[in-house]
Design a protein around this motif. Structure first.
Motif, PDB file in Angstrom:
ATOM      1  N   GLU A   1       0.823  -1.200   0.000  1.00 28.34           N
ATOM      2  CA  GLU A   1       0.000   0.000   0.000  1.00 28.34           C
ATOM      3  C   GLU A   1       0.867   1.263   0.000  1.00 28.34           C
ATOM      4  OE1 GLU A   1      -3.601   1.403   2.802  1.00 28.34           O
ATOM      5  OE2 GLU A   1      -1.594   1.829   3.565  1.00 28.34           O
ATOM      6  N   GLU A   2       1.914   1.259   0.802  1.00 25.87           N
ATOM      7  CA  GLU A   2       2.762   2.441   0.944  1.00 25.87           C
ATOM      8  C   GLU A   2       3.478   2.764  -0.367  1.00 25.87           C
ATOM      9  OE1 GLU A   2       6.386   3.585   3.929  1.00 25.87           O
ATOM     10  OE2 GLU A   2       4.649   2.542   4.759  1.00 25.87           O
ATOM     11  N   ILE A   3       4.008   1.738  -1.034  1.00 24.76           N
ATOM     12  CA  ILE A   3       4.728   1.985  -2.288  1.00 24.76           C
ATOM     13  C   ILE A   3       3.762   2.379  -3.395  1.00 24.76           C
ATOM     14  CG2 ILE A   3       6.083   0.848  -4.095  1.00 24.76           C
ATOM     15  CD1 ILE A   3       7.655  -0.533  -1.975  1.00 24.76           C
TER      16      ILE A   3
ATOM     17  N   GLU B   1       1.053   4.146  -2.943  1.00 21.93           N
ATOM     18  CA  GLU B   1       0.691   5.535  -2.685  1.00 21.93           C
ATOM     19  C   GLU B   1       1.825   6.495  -3.009  1.00 21.93           C
ATOM     20  OE1 GLU B   1      -0.538   5.700   1.360  1.00 21.93           O
ATOM     21  OE2 GLU B   1      -2.531   4.878   0.969  1.00 21.93           O
ATOM     22  N   LYS B   2       3.048   6.139  -2.670  1.00 19.40           N
ATOM     23  CA  LYS B   2       4.163   7.077  -2.805  1.00 19.40           C
ATOM     24  C   LYS B   2       4.825   7.030  -4.177  1.00 19.40           C
ATOM     25  CE  LYS B   2       5.295   7.148   2.137  1.00 19.40           C
ATOM     26  NZ  LYS B   2       6.333   6.887   3.173  1.00 19.40           N
ATOM     27  N   LEU B   3       4.836   5.840  -4.804  1.00 21.76           N
ATOM     28  CA  LEU B   3       5.541   5.701  -6.074  1.00 21.76           C
ATOM     29  C   LEU B   3       4.649   5.234  -7.210  1.00 21.76           C
ATOM     30  CD1 LEU B   3       8.857   4.008  -4.845  1.00 21.76           C
ATOM     31  CD2 LEU B   3       8.439   6.430  -5.265  1.00 21.76           C
ATOM     32  N   GLU B   4       3.381   4.906  -6.898  1.00 25.87           N
ATOM     33  CA  GLU B   4       2.451   4.364  -7.899  1.00 25.87           C
ATOM     34  C   GLU B   4       3.030   3.116  -8.543  1.00 25.87           C
ATOM     35  OE1 GLU B   4       0.883   7.201 -10.619  1.00 25.87           O
ATOM     36  OE2 GLU B   4       0.750   8.785  -9.131  1.00 25.87           O
ATOM     37  N   ILE B   5       3.578   2.254  -7.709  1.00 26.09           N
ATOM     38  CA  ILE B   5       4.187   1.008  -8.181  1.00 26.09           C
ATOM     39  C   ILE B   5       3.460  -0.162  -7.533  1.00 26.09           C
ATOM     40  CG2 ILE B   5       6.269  -0.431  -8.099  1.00 26.09           C
ATOM     41  CD1 ILE B   5       7.917   2.107  -8.166  1.00 26.09           C
ATOM     42  N   ASP B   6       3.102  -1.148  -8.343  1.00 24.23           N
ATOM     43  CA  ASP B   6       2.526  -2.396  -7.855  1.00 24.23           C
ATOM     44  C   ASP B   6       3.671  -3.366  -7.613  1.00 24.23           C
ATOM     45  OD1 ASP B   6       1.253  -4.753  -7.323  1.00 24.23           O
ATOM     46  OD2 ASP B   6      -0.058  -4.711  -9.078  1.00 24.23           O
TER      47      ASP B   6
ATOM     48  N   PRO C   1       3.611   6.948  10.391  1.00 21.47           N
ATOM     49  CA  PRO C   1       4.234   5.623  10.475  1.00 21.47           C
ATOM     50  C   PRO C   1       4.579   5.106   9.086  1.00 21.47           C
ATOM     51  CG  PRO C   1       2.295   5.740  11.882  1.00 21.47           C
ATOM     52  CD  PRO C   1       2.305   6.998  11.068  1.00 21.47           C
ATOM     53  N   TYR C   2       5.736   4.468   8.967  1.00 23.95           N
ATOM     54  CA  TYR C   2       6.182   4.015   7.648  1.00 23.95           C
ATOM     55  C   TYR C   2       6.790   2.622   7.748  1.00 23.95           C
ATOM     56  CZ  TYR C   2      10.859   5.379   9.285  1.00 23.95           C
ATOM     57  OH  TYR C   2      12.030   5.495   9.995  1.00 23.95           O
ATOM     58  N   SER C   3       6.663   1.888   6.645  1.00 26.98           N
ATOM     59  CA  SER C   3       7.183   0.524   6.587  1.00 26.98           C
ATOM     60  C   SER C   3       8.342   0.374   5.616  1.00 26.98           C
ATOM     61  CB  SER C   3       6.059  -0.445   6.177  1.00 26.98           C
ATOM     62  OG  SER C   3       5.582  -0.130   4.872  1.00 26.98           O
TER      63      SER C   3
END
Length: 900
Positions: A290-292, A294-299, A501-503
């Motif tokens: 989810e984080e990637i 949102e931040k990079l638009e990468i699946d 919070p970040y992963s």
């Protein structure tokens, strides 16, 4: 003439220049710019194409492998290498092929690898909405995507992707490309390739058994596999399936009648049991994905990248054990439906160390730790929406007083304390410790939502509506997830510094470039607010509603939270959020059915305690450090505003609280100042009754009740305590003749027996008894006293002795604070009567004294001891004339007062 000719020529030339059209110049400039731009773009595109990677056939059909590393750099997941079953084109049914092509690439069989028509539409959208707003990827491009190129949405990648797609289309048949696509793509629930997806969702290993609704569902998943996961979001999956059916009708693959028939089938009816074996650390990987995205638009499931995360594998293993059905799990869950979400953060950085997504979850199952809108937080909101902003804006102390006198009345209905008990004035510490609602609402009312809302929002809280007073107790439509709540609490633990919070710490693309994804920290509150809230929350864990979360040896701060339902007992949600200087943890427990209530609201605290103790084992956990902006001050309990204790304030009435430096109290309380002595003390001898009448004056005060200790004796340096009374007069009987008595009165505070006045004394002389000479004979006596037949007034007729009746209804009241007993009794009768009080223990008389009133006070008792008290009446003129006694027994065992 020459000058004149030159002048005409110059004027004609100037005239021609003026008449030359401006638009021609503009057109010429635009043409030059276009030519230069075309040459530049052409040269740039040529460079991109020339530097495009070669085609690697093995990468075309295999999923892109994303490697995921923990916080130490150890690889713990290689996405794309598991849960995949390859199939050939001949194994694909027509219904699936038609569904996929209609959904993803309607002109797949006719284009050259790229769809120029779709590209034109995408270019227009990108010009109006910005680059990357809309794509035009064909199935061929999706096969290429992630195999060779960086996943960033950059012009270079798009040009190279289209060029390679053209080359792939020229090298491979459409059937081979479609086979590559359906073997490669991610379908959610940990499944790569359509064959594995069919088995995961429908339990089918032969694709020819797929029905139209099943094929439509599979064709729609790759666009957003997590969002459309039918196990997690069946409603969204149903909508996506309907969309695919409509596209199939649009492109002539099925009829409208077939589509309508397929729409009658519900997604839930198609699915098999979702309780499949989950990928290790699946809950944490979901957050990474989810984080990637949102931040990079990468699946991450369809791209080949390296992801460096914040995962602590030991912490994650501890969490997964506690959420499992393992026999080694010490938590006894009430049933299979009981759910929980849990987040573990690094207190200093905000890094996510572990995620507990829920119980009995399969791959891609709903993650209660961070997905969705969350649940009502209940009283876990109080530090965030009430007390935190109050300390920050108003610099309230932890002693700040609230009047918890009654339910808080509002137009929409009263707000009550959870225990329906109202205790009057109390400190902020006690109100939070006991999780009382009325003081929290009053705090928010006083500071205003305009102050509280920005404070809460700075901690990552998003309000669904305008903030209301019920947000003080977490009872509105504003919900939170465990991850959001942990993030907010971590700021209190970290001296007022917050970051989301970040992963993921960084991502490395396949071309070697690295992107740092750590969020920037922000100071959102003063260090005094953070520390004072922490100190309050430590009390919650040691003395209040959160004691079940305590871990011996660890300095823990935390808060409970429960919610309620109208007209129904029990709580649908139970929370605990707390922290040490190393870790911050938030736990939610409840059911999917939000109208179902919990049978055990303590499990959230147990999960916190067992998680915290497990991940803290073997590491040093220092206590929180008090900043210079905070001072610790001992104040007198009950003072409002806070006042310093006097020298006479009893220890039981002192409490130590925290104040923002510069706001601490300076005024000393007078409530327990030294007690004033008595005035007007007099003592007179009554010769007729052989007693001393003692009286004195004293101004009484309801707030400072007192008693009087009366001592007497012949030696002023060694007086004996006779009694303790609340009267301002006393009779001392049975005194000796020819003696001088010293009588001393000392005032004792009923609130603090150590607070005594200066003694006041008086002396009284008892004269020698006058002995009358006996008459020579009875006849002479009669002659001297003719007709005198009466004795003194206290005797009956004919010189009869006064009748002394028994004492009745003897009762006592024990004063724990002063360790004394007040006696009272009844007496029916006339005459000069006094009362003898005898105090015994274990058969031995410890003290005896007299009282002229029908009450007395026994002091100097010992703790944990059995006593017997006897009271009898006697004739003052004839002490041997006594009535029947009344007795009582009492014990001071177990009556030691508990001091706060």
């Amino acid at each position: 003439m020459a000058n004149e000719g030159q002048s005409r020529t110059a004027r004609r030339k100037q005239k021609k220049e003026i008449k030359k059209p401006i638009w021609k110049k503009v057109l010429l400039i635009i043409g030059i710019i276009f030519l230069v731009s075309a040459l530049g773009v052409g040269g740039l595109f040529t460079y991109y194409i020339a530097t495009a990677p070669d085609i690697d056939e093995s990468l075309l059909s295999d999923p892109a492998s994303t490697k995921v590393f923990d916080t130490t750099g150890e690889l713990f997941a290689d996405l794309g290498t598991e849960k995949r079953t390859k199939i050939s084109y001949n194994e694909l049914p027509d219904v699936l092929i038609d569904a996929v092509i209609a959904t993803e690439d309607a002109r797949f069989r006719s284009h050259i690898g790229i769809d120029l028509k779709r590209i034109g539409g995408a270019i227009l959208a990108n010009i109006t909405d910005g680059f990357g707003s809309e794509g035009a990827s064909t199935i061929t491009q999706q096969v290429v995507k992630g195999s060779f190129l960086s996943p960033e949405k950059r012009l270079k990648r798009k040009v190279q992707e289209q060029w390679i797609a053209i080359r792939v289309d020229s090298k491979y048949s459409k059937e081979e490309i479609l086979e590559m696509y359906l073997n490669k793509i991610f379908y959610g629930a940990g499944s790569y390739g359509v064959a594995k997806a069919a088995e995961t969702y429908f339990g089918k290993t032969d694709l020819n058994d797929l029905t139209l609704p099943e094929a439509a569902l599979l064709a729609g998943l790759p666009q957003r596999p997590s969002a459309y996961d039918p196990f997690v979001n069946p409603d969204l999956a149903q909508e996506r399936m309907d969309t695919v059916l409509s596209l199939m009708v649009m492109h002539g693959k099925i009829s409208e009648e077939q589509a309508n028939e397929a729409r009658e089938v519900t997604v839930e009816s198609l699915l098999v049991d979702s309780s499949i074996e989950s990928t290790p650390y699946e809950a944490f990987i979901q957050k990474v994905a989810e984080e990637i995205q949102e931040k990079l638009e990468i699946d991450i499931y369809n791209e080949g990248i390296e992801i460096y995360t914040t995962l602590n594998q030991d912490a994650q293993k501890q969490v997964e054990l506690l959420l499992s059905d393992s026999p080694d799990n010490p938590i006894n869950y009430p049933d299979e439906d009981f759910q929980t979400g849990l987040s573990v953060l690094d207190t200093k950085t905000g890094a996510i160390r572990a995620i507990g997504g829920g119980r009995n979850r399969g791959n891609g199952g709903w993650n209660y730790a961070f997905q969705g809108d969350g649940r009502q937080p209940g009283s876990a909101f109080k530090p965030i929406t009430a007390y935190g902003p109050a300390i920050e804006s108003e610099k309230w102390s932890t002693y700040h007083q609230f009047n918890d006198d009654a339910p808080f009345e509002r137009a929409s209905g009263p707000i009550r304390n959870w225990n329906r008990i109202y205790q009057g004035w109390m400190s902020m510490r006690y109100a939070l410790q006991e999780s009382l609602n009325v003081p929290a609402v009053k705090a928010l009312e006083e500071i205003g939502t305009g102050t509280a809302k920005p404070f809460a929002e700075s901690l990552g809280i998003e309000f669904n509506d305008d903030m209301s007073l019920r947000d003080a107790i977490g009872g509105t439509s504003t919900n939170v997830t465990p991850l959001e709540l942990a993030g907010a609490y971590r700021a209190f633990a970290n001296e007022g510094i917050y970051n989301e919070p970040y992963s993921v710490t960084k991502v490395i693309y396949n071309d070697g470039r690295s992107i740092d994804l750590k969020p920037e920290p922000q100071t959102v509150m003063s260090d005094y607010t953070a520390y004072m809230i922490t100190d309050l929350l430590k009390t919650v864990v040691t003395q209040g509603t959160g004691t079940a979360a305590n871990v011996s040896g660890l300095p823990i701060a935390g808060k409970t939270g429960t919610t309620s339902l109208p007209d129904k007992d029990g709580s649908p949600d139970s929370w605990f959020s707390g922290y040490t200087t190393n870790f911050t943890i938030a736990v939610w427990t409840g059911y999917d059915d939000q109208k179902r209530v919990l049978t055990d609201t303590k499990i959230a605290q147990q999960l916190f305690s067992l998680t915290m103790s497990g991940i803290s084992a073997g590491i040093d956990t220092p206590d929180f450090v008090q900043p210079n902006s905070v001072v610790e001050v001992t104040v007198e309990k009950g003072s409002n505003p806070a006042m310093l204790p006097s020298d006479y304030t009893p220890e039981s009435e002192k409490v130590t609280e925290l104040f923002v430096s510069g706001t601490e109290p300076t005024e000393v309380s007078e409530k327990y100042d030294q007690i004033d002595p008595v005035t007007g003390l007099t003592a007179e001898y009554d010769e007729e009754n052989n007693l001393i009448n003692v009286s004195w004056d004293y101004e009484t005060d309801d707030e400072r009740p007192v008693s009087f200790d009366v001592s007497a004796g012949t030696d002023p340096s060694n007086l004996t305590s006779l009694t303790t009374t609340k009267e301002t007069q006393l009779e001392i009987s049975n005194v000796d003749r020819d003696t001088t008595y010293t009588i001393e009165i000392t005032v004792i505070s009923d609130n603090n027996e150590e607070n005594v006045s200066e003694p006041v004394s008086v002396q009284v002389e008892v004269p020698e008894e006058e002995i009358e000479e006996e008459p020579e004979s009875e006849e002479e006596e009669e002659e001297e006293n003719p007709g005198d037949e009466d004795n003194d007034d206290e005797q009956g007729d004919n010189g009869q002795q006064v009748e002394v009746n028994p004492v009745q209804n003897l009762s006592h009241m024990y004063d724990m604070i002063n360790n004394s007993v007040s006696l009272s009794w009844e007496y029916q009768g006339q005459g000069p009567i006094a009362f003898e009080i005898t105090v015994s223990s274990n058969g031995a008389v410890e003290q005896t004294f007299n009282s002229n009133s029908r009450d007395a006070r026994i002091t100097n008792l010992q703790r944990d001891k059995e006593y017997s008290v006897r009271v009898l009446a006697f004739d003052k003129n004839d002490p041997d004339n006594r009535g029947e006694p009344d007795s009582i027994n009492f014990s001071t065992e177990g009556l030691d007062p508990e001091i706060e």
